[in-house]
Motif scaffolding. Structure first.
Motif, PDB file in Angstrom:
ATOM      1  N   PHE A 312      -2.367   4.923   3.938  1.00  0.00           N
ATOM      2  CA  PHE A 312      -3.488   5.852   3.877  1.00  0.00           C
ATOM      3  C   PHE A 312      -3.248   7.025   2.936  1.00  0.00           C
ATOM      4  CE2 PHE A 312      -6.316   9.140   5.766  1.00  0.00           C
ATOM      5  CZ  PHE A 312      -7.499   8.496   5.498  1.00  0.00           C
ATOM      6  N   LEU A 313      -2.117   7.699   3.067  1.00  0.00           N
ATOM      7  CA  LEU A 313      -1.870   8.882   2.251  1.00  0.00           C
ATOM      8  C   LEU A 313      -1.696   8.538   0.777  1.00  0.00           C
ATOM      9  CD1 LEU A 313       0.499  10.905   4.606  1.00  0.00           C
ATOM     10  CD2 LEU A 313      -1.896  11.386   4.075  1.00  0.00           C
ATOM     11  N   ARG A 314      -1.272   7.331   0.477  1.00  0.00           N
ATOM     12  CA  ARG A 314      -1.062   6.937  -0.910  1.00  0.00           C
ATOM     13  C   ARG A 314      -2.372   6.619  -1.633  1.00  0.00           C
ATOM     14  NH1 ARG A 314       4.642   3.518  -0.968  1.00  0.00           N
ATOM     15  NH2 ARG A 314       5.730   4.876   0.525  1.00  0.00           N
ATOM     16  N   ASN A 315      -3.336   6.030  -0.893  1.00  0.00           N
ATOM     17  CA  ASN A 315      -4.620   5.708  -1.514  1.00  0.00           C
ATOM     18  C   ASN A 315      -5.672   5.535  -0.420  1.00  0.00           C
ATOM     19  OD1 ASN A 315      -6.797   4.788  -3.010  1.00  0.00           O
ATOM     20  ND2 ASN A 315      -5.535   3.528  -4.360  1.00  0.00           N
ATOM     21  N   PRO A 316      -6.207   6.652   0.094  1.00  0.00           N
ATOM     22  CA  PRO A 316      -7.150   6.554   1.212  1.00  0.00           C
ATOM     23  C   PRO A 316      -8.439   5.824   0.868  1.00  0.00           C
ATOM     24  CG  PRO A 316      -7.032   8.807   0.374  1.00  0.00           C
ATOM     25  CD  PRO A 316      -5.922   8.048  -0.279  1.00  0.00           C
ATOM     26  N   LEU A 317      -8.862   5.863  -0.381  1.00  0.00           N
ATOM     27  CA  LEU A 317     -10.103   5.195  -0.757  1.00  0.00           C
ATOM     28  C   LEU A 317      -9.971   3.678  -0.716  1.00  0.00           C
ATOM     29  CD1 LEU A 317     -11.301   7.411  -3.753  1.00  0.00           C
ATOM     30  CD2 LEU A 317     -12.086   7.482  -1.384  1.00  0.00           C
ATOM     31  N   GLU A 318      -8.818   3.177  -1.094  1.00  0.00           N
ATOM     32  CA  GLU A 318      -8.610   1.731  -1.141  1.00  0.00           C
ATOM     33  C   GLU A 318      -8.028   1.173   0.154  1.00  0.00           C
ATOM     34  OE1 GLU A 318      -9.477  -0.404  -3.475  1.00  0.00           O
ATOM     35  OE2 GLU A 318     -10.354   1.189  -4.707  1.00  0.00           O
ATOM     36  N   ASN A 319      -7.264   1.986   0.866  1.00  0.00           N
ATOM     37  CA  ASN A 319      -6.485   1.469   2.001  1.00  0.00           C
ATOM     38  C   ASN A 319      -7.000   1.907   3.358  1.00  0.00           C
ATOM     39  OD1 ASN A 319      -4.714   0.215   0.209  1.00  0.00           O
ATOM     40  ND2 ASN A 319      -3.347   1.970   0.125  1.00  0.00           N
ATOM     41  N   ASP A 320      -8.236   2.429   3.436  1.00  0.00           N
ATOM     42  CA  ASP A 320      -8.722   2.924   4.726  1.00  0.00           C
ATOM     43  C   ASP A 320      -8.820   1.816   5.765  1.00  0.00           C
ATOM     44  OD1 ASP A 320     -10.765   1.765   3.237  1.00  0.00           O
ATOM     45  OD2 ASP A 320     -12.339   3.045   4.075  1.00  0.00           O
ATOM     46  N   VAL A 321      -9.365   0.667   5.393  1.00  0.00           N
ATOM     47  CA  VAL A 321      -9.508  -0.442   6.333  1.00  0.00           C
ATOM     48  C   VAL A 321      -8.138  -1.012   6.700  1.00  0.00           C
ATOM     49  CG1 VAL A 321     -10.453  -2.750   6.671  1.00  0.00           C
ATOM     50  CG2 VAL A 321     -11.824  -1.003   5.535  1.00  0.00           C
ATOM     51  N   LYS A 322      -7.279  -1.172   5.697  1.00  0.00           N
ATOM     52  CA  LYS A 322      -5.936  -1.689   5.939  1.00  0.00           C
ATOM     53  C   LYS A 322      -5.151  -0.778   6.886  1.00  0.00           C
ATOM     54  CE  LYS A 322      -3.858  -3.478   2.417  1.00  0.00           C
ATOM     55  NZ  LYS A 322      -3.116  -3.635   1.137  1.00  0.00           N
TER      56      LYS A 322
END
Length: 347
Positions: A312-322
């Motif tokens: 999440f902290l590394r890329n919240p836009l891409e990894n929110d669901v993950k």
């Protein structure tokens, strides 16, 4: 829910890869199947279209959002300290889950879809209303049917539980009112990330928890305050859902936290809320001398922090669901641990 699947080493991997490259139609079919499943559940990345009116109605109700509310009922039953595994109690629990999930969460989501139809045309154009899959009058009918059925069932559960004061009905009225002012003008709480996020967090944790507790025990102010504080962790979870809508929120003036503070700062606010308030609940359990439950809850925070850093902290836009798929199971298990602790302490 995860967007990725772990890969297990296979001695025939080279031939498997060749088969995949030789069968693009199969890959396309699998992708379409996944998109249709997301469409039905109301998840991001769904497919457009759909012809069955009942599937479209179900999509409006976003079944994926029912799970935390159903789980909240389980936690409330545990915190009552009076749940026993009898047929009647199982049936009462099932009816309460129907109330919290398909009926009132379904009402809330359908209402939100109705009032968000313009912003969804930008953020999620595949949704039923902006895509034109269902006319607005039918959406309004669905909202009223779910609302009235939910309130009727809440009243019936009060009678079934033998509550002198209609506690469950009162919670249902309060919850549906919060749901309305969350989505509808002029208040439209979701226009502000703090108020809207907390309203959503309370809907996921406090309302179903208190309902489950009132079904099997006597709801008191200590349990109510406990769930209200726990809902601050739910606020963090609600913020996660705002990252997929940044573009549309900016255009329509919705002050979600990613819009107000920027994506990176909002991500940090999100994870701090999730972790700190779970730790605060653990501290309260220590105060109640429920040390074992407190230790388990603290241990369950560790993998959440790990996934926050990994995804999440590394890329919240891409990894929110993950991130949600990886970390939230530990949060919801922690809720049950806390519920069992409250029940054991006899609060």
């Amino acid at each position: 829910m995860s967007e990725s699947t772990p890969i297990t080493p296979n001695p025939d991997s080279s031939s498997s890869s060749a088969n995949q490259s030789a069968n693009p139609e199969e890959v396309k079919t699998n992708a379409n199947s996944g998109s249709k499943a997301r469409q039905l559940l109301g998840m991001k990345g769904a497919a457009a279209g759909g012809t069955s009116i009942w599937k479209i109605r179900l999509q409006l109700m976003k079944p994926i959002t029912w799970i935390p509310l159903i789980w909240g009922v389980v936690c409330g039953a545990a915190s009552s300290g009076k749940y026993t595994w009898t047929l009647e109690n199982v049936l009462m629990s099932a009816a309460c889950m129907l109330l919290a999930g398909p009926l009132l969460a379904g009402y809330t989501q359908t209402l939100n879809e109705y009032y968000d139809r313009e912003i969804d045309a930008i953020n999620e154009p595949y949704r039923p209303i902006p895509s034109g899959a269902i006319p607005l009058p039918q959406v309004v009918i669905q909202i009223w049917v779910l609302l009235l059925a939910g309130l009727a069932l809440a009243f019936g559960l009060d009678k079934w539980a033998g509550n002198e004061f209609p506690t469950i009905t009162t919670i249902a009225f309060l919850g549906t009112f919060i749901a309305y002012i969350y989505s509808a003008p002029p208040l439209k709480l979701k226009q502000n990330g703090w108020w809207g996020g907390y309203a959503l967090g309370a809907s996921y944790i406090a309302f179903p928890w208190c309902t489950g507790h009132a079904l099997f025990g006597e709801l008191n102010w200590k349990v109510a305050v406990f769930t209200v504080v726990y809902s601050l962790a739910g606020l963090g979870i609600a913020i996660v859902n705002d990252f997929k809508s940044v573009e549309g929120d900016k255009k329509f003036g919705l002050k979600s936290l990613p819009v107000m503070f920027g994506v990176n700062t909002a991500a940090w606010i999100c994870v701090i809320m999730i972790d700190v308030f779970q730790a605060a609940i653990a501290g309260y359990l220590i105060y109640l001398h429920e040390n074992l439950y407190a230790a388990i809850l603290l241990l369950l925070i560790i993998p959440q922090i790990t996934f926050q850093d990994m995804y999440f902290l590394r890329n919240p836009l891409e990894n929110d669901v993950k991130y949600q798929a990886s970390a939230q199971p530990f949060l919801v298990i922690g809720m049950l641990v806390a519920g069992l602790a409250i029940g054991h302490a006899g609060i």
